[in-house]
Design an enzyme around this catalytic site. Structure first.
Site, PDB file in Angstrom:
ATOM      1  N   ASP A 195      27.171  27.761  -4.054  1.00 13.78           N
ATOM      2  CA  ASP A 195      26.451  28.214  -2.851  1.00 13.78           C
ATOM      3  C   ASP A 195      26.765  29.633  -2.393  1.00 13.78           C
ATOM      4  O   ASP A 195      27.930  30.024  -2.346  1.00 13.78           O
ATOM      5  CB  ASP A 195      26.843  27.354  -1.641  1.00 13.78           C
ATOM      6  CG  ASP A 195      26.925  25.881  -1.928  1.00 13.78           C
ATOM      7  OD1 ASP A 195      26.550  25.467  -3.023  1.00 13.78           O
ATOM      8  OD2 ASP A 195      27.379  25.151  -1.037  1.00 13.78           O
TER       9      ASP A 195
ATOM     10  N   TRP B 139      33.073  24.041 -11.889  1.00 12.10           N
ATOM     11  CA  TRP B 139      33.417  23.900 -10.468  1.00 12.10           C
ATOM     12  C   TRP B 139      34.879  23.447 -10.377  1.00 12.10           C
ATOM     13  O   TRP B 139      35.350  22.663 -11.207  1.00 12.10           O
ATOM     14  CB  TRP B 139      32.503  22.845  -9.828  1.00 12.10           C
ATOM     15  CG  TRP B 139      32.673  22.751  -8.345  1.00 12.10           C
ATOM     16  CD1 TRP B 139      32.005  23.480  -7.406  1.00 12.10           C
ATOM     17  CD2 TRP B 139      33.584  21.894  -7.638  1.00 12.10           C
ATOM     18  NE1 TRP B 139      32.447  23.138  -6.154  1.00 12.10           N
ATOM     19  CE2 TRP B 139      33.409  22.166  -6.258  1.00 12.10           C
ATOM     20  CE3 TRP B 139      34.525  20.943  -8.000  1.00 12.10           C
ATOM     21  CZ2 TRP B 139      34.127  21.511  -5.261  1.00 12.10           C
ATOM     22  CZ3 TRP B 139      35.254  20.293  -7.006  1.00 12.10           C
ATOM     23  CH2 TRP B 139      35.046  20.582  -5.654  1.00 12.10           C
TER      24      TRP B 139
HETATM   25  C1  FRU Z   1      26.926  22.330  -2.075  1.00 12.93           C
HETATM   26  C2  FRU Z   1      28.389  21.994  -1.873  1.00 12.93           C
HETATM   27  C3  FRU Z   1      28.770  22.127  -0.421  1.00 12.93           C
HETATM   28  C4  FRU Z   1      30.247  22.386  -0.488  1.00 12.93           C
HETATM   29  C5  FRU Z   1      30.338  23.257  -1.715  1.00 12.93           C
HETATM   30  C6  FRU Z   1      31.612  23.114  -2.468  1.00 12.93           C
HETATM   31  O1  FRU Z   1      26.629  22.755  -3.346  1.00 12.93           O
HETATM   32  O2  FRU Z   1      28.656  20.700  -2.351  1.00 12.93           O
HETATM   33  O3  FRU Z   1      28.433  20.997   0.346  1.00 12.93           O
HETATM   34  O4  FRU Z   1      30.758  23.022   0.631  1.00 12.93           O
HETATM   35  O5  FRU Z   1      29.255  22.901  -2.534  1.00 12.93           O
HETATM   36  O6  FRU Z   1      31.683  24.050  -3.489  1.00 12.93           O
END
Ligand code: FRU
Length: 493
Positions: A24, A48
């Site tokens: 994000d 991630w």
């Molecule tokens: C959306 C999300 C958010 C969170 C972030 C973690 O893609 O899941 O809700 O804050 O990514 O990286």
């Protein structure tokens, strides 16, 4: 080979991180003549993981310079999840006294402490302060809102609500959002909740947005609440949905004319976690993560993974007493037109074919103006017979996209490939649907009907684009079809 594909897919005018993982956009703020873009970033892996706030700046929304990460995880606050930044102009937080200036930036973000279950870190809302946008200090008194015994409680977006002179936070919780109010950005009072029975709940709600947008064809403005339903949502929806209504400083009440459905922001596959730049005077401009939580980790790039959509200036339009979001690429993009591409044209009986030969890897803009109804078929053909097709039918008011024949099935079996959407007849602009399309390395963004329709789609074809064929079918049509190469704004080889 991997390296070559990484380069082939590296966007030229869209933001992507120099290396490793991005999701994000967050903390967006325009301040002291610069757009600050922070983003969910894992600086040490292309998957991630340990979330930081990456950081980039720009003066024009297209030329981005990546800087050192702004926020990094720590044992007390955990990982740095999504949040937002405001300019604390009057030092309401009291945290800028003694520093050389009397005000500064406050980031309110979700701190996420890892647990045994990687999907459920403990989430609480935290604050950090900066007097230059680059160096940040975290609040020393602990979170501004403690964990509320909910698994998903995150992504605070803060705005200033002038009538009550209060800061307002909208934050997602499970499949709803909550509103909190504060005088000083540090102590927050619960105000209300929204979401039960409204919109799509296939995925949990994340990354909410609340803003007041100008209605272009009325002397008015309306409140818009945006939420993203992701993490569990099937890949056929992009996840960004919006509700129009009123906000009185405490509660969001959706207009009854909309029913309980909510509307989709983008009709493509890959538009998620959109956030607007705060402190940007009367322009509301937002940008989204151009991906889908279902397959984001499978994107076939290696050294970098994740990119953003083009920025979009947003407003509303009243059509038949219903309000719709309009998204337009900001005018700064016009500066990027580098060279017009001259087509070969063949005219038939009520059929026009335009062939644009492509021998350059620069990003491309394609504009199609028509004076009446038609069926417009745009074919992106890559080497080795790979292709992507979109069809805009203004007799039937449909838009179809097909990315099933471009070779991306090699990389993941989770993508959805075909999408056929119907839109209301009144989206036509004087009986026509102008089209503006941007192609850039691995992403296709389509804007139709002056921004009433947008469709954002990742296209990972392992071959070079060779030709764009535009075929227009319609009776007695006058058309204007133009394509341009755009100057590269992102500095990668
Ligand atoms: C959306 C999300 C958010 C969170 C972030 C973690 O893609 O899941 O809700 O804050 O990514 O990286």
């Amino acid at each position: 080979m991997k390296k070559t594909l990484d380069q082939l897919w590296r966007p030229k005018i869209h933001f992507s991180p120099i290396s490793n993982w991005m999701n994000d956009p967050c903390g967006l703020i325009y301040w002291e003549n610069e757009y600050h873009l922070y983003f969910q970033h894992h600086p040490f892996s292309s998957q991630w993981g340990s979330m930081h706030w990456g950081h980039a700046i720009s003066k024009d929304l297209f030329h981005w310079q990546e800087k050192q990460p702004a926020l990094e995880p720590d044992p007390e606050n955990g990982m740095m999840f999504t949040g937002s930044t405001v300019w604390d102009k009057n030092n309401s937080s009291g945290r800028f006294t003694g520093i050389k200036q009397e005000n500064g930036l406050v980031a309110i973000y979700t701190g996420a402490i890892p647990t045994q279950d990687p999907a459920y870190p403990i989430q609480k809302q935290c604050a950090a302060f900066s007097s230059d946008g680059y160096n940040w200090q975290k609040e020393h008194t602990g979170p501004v809102i403690e964990n509320v015994k909910e698994k998903d409680f995150r992504d605070p977006k803060v705005i200033f609500y002038n009538p009550t002179k209060q800061w307002i936070m909208v934050v997602s919780i499970g499949t709803e959002v909550r509103f909190y109010g504060s005088e000083n950005l540090l102590q927050w009072t619960y105000l209300s909740a929204f979401g039960k029975g409204y919109g799509n709940h296939q995925g949990i709600w994340e990354c909410p947005e609340l803003f007041k947008l100008t209605v272009k064809n009325e002397n008015a403005s309306k409140w818009v609440l945006v939420v993203h339903a992701g993490q569990g949502l099937s890949p056929e929806y992009s996840g960004a949905q919006y509700f129009i209504g009123t906000f009185d400083g405490k509660q969001f009440i959706p207009d009854s004319v909309n029913g309980k459905e909510g509307k989709w922001v983008d009709l493509g596959f890959d538009f998620y976690a959109a956030q607007s730049w705060s402190n940007n005077f009367d322009r509301t401009i937002w940008i989204a993560w151009a991906s889908h939580t279902a397959y984001a980790q499978d994107l076939p790039t290696d050294n970098w993974r994740g990119l953003l959509s083009l920025p979009r200036e947003i407003s509303l339009l009243n059509l038949n007493n219903d309000y719709y979001l309009i998204q337009k690429v900001p005018k700064e993009i016009d500066e990027l037109r580098y060279r017009e591409i001259t087509p070969t044209i063949s005219l038939g009986n009520d059929i026009m074919n335009y062939y644009f030969a492509i021998s350059d890897t620069r990003a491309i803009e394609l504009d199609i103006e028509l004076d009446r109804k038609s069926i417009t078929i745009v074919n992106f053909t890559f080497k080795k017979n790979n292709s992507v097709t979109l069809i805009l039918n203004s007799f039937e008011n449909t838009l179809s996209i097909d990315r099933s024949a471009c070779g991306m099935d090699k990389y993941s079996n989770i993508w959805e490939y075909k999408k056929h959407v119907e839109f209301p007849e009144h989206f036509q602009v004087n009986g026509r649907i102008p089209l503006r399309i941007f192609w850039d390395s691995c992403i296709l963004e389509i804007f139709a009907a002056d921004g009433l329709i947008s469709s954002t789609n990742l296209i990972f074809c392992p071959e070079l684009l060779e030709q764009i064929i535009v075929k227009i079918e319609g009776h007695n049509l006058k058309e204007d079809v133009n394509a341009y190469h755009l100057t590269k704004t992102m500095n990668f080889n």
